[in-house]
Design an enzyme around this catalytic site. Structure first.
Site, PDB file in Angstrom:
ATOM      1  N   GLY A  41      -9.136  31.575  54.106  1.00 53.24           N
ATOM      2  CA  GLY A  41      -9.520  31.449  52.942  1.00 53.24           C
ATOM      3  C   GLY A  41      -9.928  32.591  52.332  1.00 53.24           C
ATOM      4  O   GLY A  41     -10.512  33.608  53.457  1.00 53.24           O
ATOM      5  N   GLY A  55      -6.469  32.223  38.685  1.00 52.64           N
ATOM      6  CA  GLY A  55      -6.677  33.839  39.269  1.00 52.64           C
ATOM      7  C   GLY A  55      -6.409  34.191  40.327  1.00 52.64           C
ATOM      8  O   GLY A  55      -6.326  35.608  40.257  1.00 52.64           O
ATOM      9  N   THR A  56      -6.375  33.420  41.267  1.00 49.60           N
ATOM     10  CA  THR A  56      -6.772  33.048  42.312  1.00 49.60           C
ATOM     11  C   THR A  56      -5.174  33.899  43.175  1.00 49.60           C
ATOM     12  O   THR A  56      -4.939  33.795  43.925  1.00 49.60           O
ATOM     13  CB  THR A  56      -7.199  32.104  43.165  1.00 49.60           C
ATOM     14  N   THR A  95      -2.039  39.184  46.690  1.00 50.69           N
ATOM     15  CA  THR A  95      -2.285  38.760  45.664  1.00 50.69           C
ATOM     16  C   THR A  95      -3.826  38.327  46.774  1.00 50.69           C
ATOM     17  O   THR A  95      -5.155  38.578  45.971  1.00 50.69           O
ATOM     18  CB  THR A  95      -1.884  37.266  45.844  1.00 50.69           C
ATOM     19  N   GLY A 147     -12.031  35.772  48.876  1.00 49.46           N
ATOM     20  CA  GLY A 147     -12.013  34.983  47.725  1.00 49.46           C
ATOM     21  C   GLY A 147     -13.143  35.561  47.993  1.00 49.46           C
ATOM     22  O   GLY A 147     -14.456  36.214  47.329  1.00 49.46           O
ATOM     23  N   GLU A 148     -14.212  34.355  48.068  1.00 47.07           N
ATOM     24  CA  GLU A 148     -16.067  34.660  48.247  1.00 47.07           C
ATOM     25  C   GLU A 148     -16.564  35.741  49.147  1.00 47.07           C
ATOM     26  O   GLU A 148     -17.080  36.529  48.782  1.00 47.07           O
ATOM     27  CB  GLU A 148     -16.900  33.534  49.233  1.00 47.07           C
ATOM     28  N   ASN A 189       0.200  36.537  50.917  1.00 47.81           N
ATOM     29  CA  ASN A 189       0.081  37.548  50.427  1.00 47.81           C
ATOM     30  C   ASN A 189      -0.728  38.726  50.410  1.00 47.81           C
ATOM     31  O   ASN A 189      -1.433  38.014  49.434  1.00 47.81           O
ATOM     32  CB  ASN A 189       0.907  37.076  49.473  1.00 47.81           C
ATOM     33  N   PRO A 190      -0.494  40.124  50.527  1.00 45.88           N
ATOM     34  CA  PRO A 190      -0.838  40.617  50.995  1.00 45.88           C
ATOM     35  C   PRO A 190      -1.297  41.435  49.330  1.00 45.88           C
ATOM     36  O   PRO A 190      -2.657  42.045  48.707  1.00 45.88           O
ATOM     37  CB  PRO A 190      -0.412  42.226  51.801  1.00 45.88           C
TER      38      PRO A 190
HETATM   39 MO1  MOS Z   1     -16.113  29.265  43.614  1.00 40.09          MO
HETATM   40  S1  MOS Z   1     -18.427  29.443  43.547  1.00 40.09           S
HETATM   41  O1  MOS Z   1     -16.286  28.189  44.998  1.00 40.09           O
HETATM   42  O2  MOS Z   1     -15.283  29.039  42.163  1.00 40.09           O
END
Ligand code: MOS
Length: 743
Positions: free
Chosen positions: A706, A470-471, A638, A708-709, A635-636
């Site tokens: 990176g 989903g990333t 995503t 996500g987190e 990609n702004p």
């Molecule tokens: Mo994340 S906790 O590295 O999927």
């Protein structure tokens, strides 16, 4: 020149497949004569199985076999030294190894039947007698048994524990705070349940569809545990319906499905139920204490951050909870301490921003408390104590745009209009409050490989054994490849989620774009050079004897800079050269020598408005601005999705999420999505995401740090700080449910 592919807000290349239902997930995979496994879970949290009677279940027509610790095949290899790529030190859980029960919901049997319904019904007829022992599931009761995790083989490094003289500096400073914070256990709960479909290909050859963040990790687990050669086991995971860390380790359904398939010589699918999603891995509960002090001007003099978090009886799971307090602010006197205590639960597991989500929550709440005690606006306080240098590791930051995040985030939010005192803003029955916090996460790069094949028709296939849960991996890798080789996006295919593809690290830690992206860049650069070599070696072509720098690759064509209208397609160059395809593979390694000299961190500034109902204690988050410094944004669109997801989760962590343990039973009581509360649309306001872009020359060749987190980190603290501003009530135990707000 065509517009750059990097930085374009392109929709997901896999989007059409997903919205039309053509993207297959593990539980969709079917083959003729597929059998179905259903896992029976332990009712007790600690003790042993006295007896297990499967006869009534076996009598049901359509039941093929019931596996228990008594009859499991000997082929299963239970070497205690086995570790997967994400396992902490200790001894990984081994399903059906013995009669011992270590946690509630531990799998005690697998029923395999011709249909799922038969398997599930038969499982209900299994009679298990347990010898139950009282479980220990409350972290609070284990303080005296806490231990130091120390440096681990798995890579965990405890932070340097002190600098200066924090005790003395604290005592001598005029303004002090000391406070205790706690964060609850939480479960990942991706939409897609954990599942494995194992296709028996004959001759002990298996094709395994697994829900995972690393097909290679699953493959090596299966090969090690069942003593199979790598060429016998292919693991596929083309689409993953969310994971958030839950797919970083092979989970027990994989073991179950492979065991059954090898034994029955049949294809087997095992899908966990939603309640079973609460029987492996969770964000660990933490109990934290912060002591801070400033001088009269609000300059930090001392920070002490102590944390206690849980692990299981069989592994030592440690995450970086306190280190952020050592590097986040300019302060000469610091002490950090992190201890673990054992509970009778499954081992905790990385969950989005592991360690940071909980540690930075406590730090950023304490900073707000400190600012208030010093009588300074919390944003001003953070600027005043901003760390230009990472003093914890005594390194400069590769890049750090936190001040710009403060600036732009505050401007967008309108922070300048914030009254200093709590309970200053109101709308009818609602108290209104504004809070903010900083977020931090590390910018990693890991070794990764990629392969690129350019075919005679000018199409490019790039591949790596990475994941897209989903990333946006499919999309951003396609963009990097298209950009590098000057191809239109439609001529590029990116393949992932297949153990037969080139090496990729686990997809986690926000390092996929940085690691795999660097490999994709490198392999496409190599291929570009090859195309140029062909083109410049052909006498009849205009590129003959020209230099690489004189040739432009764009839209699938080559031309000389000096002759922009004389175009030749990549496909025609291959044809002239008599080459049917070009094929390259590159392993991209981080430049460790260069990187190690710097602290590489992503930053964020989160601004939140809450409305608190005075009578009911209900909290609504009405506005969020998140300003993020994560290097180059591929990609702004995503990227924004990643941050929005993190912010939603942060709001959830602040107000709703908690896996509630019944300490007598040692069982999570709210183990479904009716009782485990997460936000719905109505709980979430518009989320304004700002990217402060910068090219970080240190982190990797692409300059990306990176995502996500970083989206979740800081959000729970910002919400809590806003509640304080609204109500004057300081909450320190997540989640801030209405009973705590109104108490
Ligand atoms: Mo994340 S906790 O590295 O999927």
């Amino acid at each position: 020149m065509t517009e750059s592919m990097i930085g374009r807000a392109l929709p997901r290349v896999d989007g059409p497949l997903k919205v039309t239902g053509r993207a297959p997930y593990v539980a969709d995979i079917t083959v003729p004569e597929l059998t179905h496994g259903y896992v029976l879970s332990s009712r007790i949290a600690k003790g042993w199985i006295r007896s297990i009677d499967t006869q009534k279940a076996l009598d049901i027509q359509g039941v093929l076999k019931i596996f228990t610790h008594e009859n499991r095949p000997r082929t299963a290899w239970f070497d205690r030294s086995y570790r997967d790529q994400d396992s902490p030190d200790g001894s990984p859980f081994r399903p059906l190894a013995s009669e011992r029960i270590y946690f509630s919901g531990q799998p005690v049997a697998l029923v395999v039947a011709e249909t799922l319904e038969i398997a599930r019904y038969a499982a209900s007829l299994i009679e298990v007698e347990y010898g139950a022992e009282p479980p220990t599931t409350s972290l609070e009761t284990q303080r005296d048994k806490a231990f130091d995790p120390g440096k681990a083989k798995s890579g965990y490094e405890p932070p340097p524990n002190s600098r200066g003289n924090p005790e003395e500096a604290f005592t001598e400073a005029p303004i002090q705070i000391e406070a205790h914070y706690s964060t609850p256990m939480q479960h990942h709960n991706p939409m897609e349940m954990h599942a494995s479909t194992v296709i028996w290909e004959g001759d002990e050859r298996l094709t395994v569809y697994d829900k995972t963040q690393s097909v290679l990790n699953s493959q090596s687990y299966v090969c090690s545990v069942f003593n199979l050669k790598k060429d016998k086991v292919r693991v596929l995971s083309p689409f993953v319906g969310g994971a958030f860390g839950s797919g970083l380790r092979p989970q027990y359904q994989l073991f179950m499905a492979v065991m059954a398939s090898l034994e029955l010589k049949r294809s087997v699918r095992v899908v966990l139920t939603r309640p079973q999603m609460f029987t492996f891995g969770h964000r660990p509960r933490s109990l934290q204490t912060l002591r801070m002090a400033t001088d009269q001007d609000g300059q930090l003099q001392s920070i002490t951050h102590e944390a206690l978090s849980e692990t299981s009886q069989f592994e030592d799971y440690a995450e970086q909870i306190v280190a952020w307090s050592g590097s986040g602010y300019q302060c000469d006197n610091i002490r950090l301490d992190h201890k673990l205590a054992r509970l009778d639960t499954y081992t905790p597991l990385d969950m989005r921003a592991p360690g940071a989500a909980s540690g930075v929550y406590a730090l950023e709440t304490a900073i707000d408390e400190m600012a208030f005690a010093a009588g300074i606006d919390p944003l001003e306080f953070r600027k005043k104590n901003h760390a230009d240098h990472d003093h914890l590791h005594d390194k400069p930051f590769s890049t750090k745009e936190l001040l710009a995040c403060f600036e732009e985030g505050a401007a967008r939010f309108g922070w300048a209009g914030r009254p200093q005192s709590p309970r200053s803003m109101r709308e009818g029955h609602q108290l209104v409050g504004w809070g903010m916090a900083s977020g931090m996460w590390e910018a990693y790069q890991r070794p990764a490989s990629a392969r690129a094949i350019l075919t005679a028709d000018g199409r490019l296939i790039v591949s790596s054994a990475t994941a897209d849960f989903g990333t946006g991996t499919y999309t951003v890798m396609s963009q990097i490849a298209a950009e590098t080789l000057g191809l239109p996006l439609r001529d590029v295919v990116f393949k992932l989620g297949d153990s037969s593809l080139p090496f990729a690290p686990l997809s986690g830690g926000s390092f996929t774009a940085s690691s795999v992206g660097s490999a994709v860049l490198a392999v496409c650069q190599k291929l570009k050079r090859k195309v140029f070599d062909l083109a410049s070696g052909l006498k009849d072509l205009p590129f003959y004897k020209h230099s690489f720098e004189e040739v432009v690759f764009a839209d699938g064509f080559l031309h000389l800079k000096s002759h922009p209208t004389q175009l030749l397609s990549i496909a025609s160059i291959l044809r002239y050269a008599g080459v049917s395809s070009l094929d390259e593979e590159v392993k991209s390694l981080p430049n460790v020598v260069k990187q190690e000299r710097f602290s590489r961190v992503t930053h964020a500034a989160v601004f939140v408005e809450v409305k608190v109902d005075e009578d009911f204690g209900t909290v609504t988050v009405s506005r969020v601005v998140s300003a993020v410094d994560a290097g180059i944004i591929l990609n702004p669109l995503t990227a924004r999705s990643q941050i929005v997801g993190g912010v939603v989760w942060g709001i959830s962590m602040a107000l709703q999420e908690e896996s509630i343990m019944d300490h007598k039973l040692g069982r999570f009581m709210n183990h479904d999505l009716a009782e485990y509360h997460i936000p719905v649309h109505k709980d979430i306001p518009d989320i304004d995401v700002i990217f402060i872009e910068e090219k970080d020359e240190i982190v990797n060749p692409l300059g990306i740090k990176g995502l996500g987190e970083i989206g979740i980190v800081g959000v729970p603290a910002a919400v809590g700080n806003a509640i304080f501003h609204a109500t004057g009530r300081r909450l320190r135990d997540l989640p801030f449910t209405l009973d705590k707000v109104i108490a």
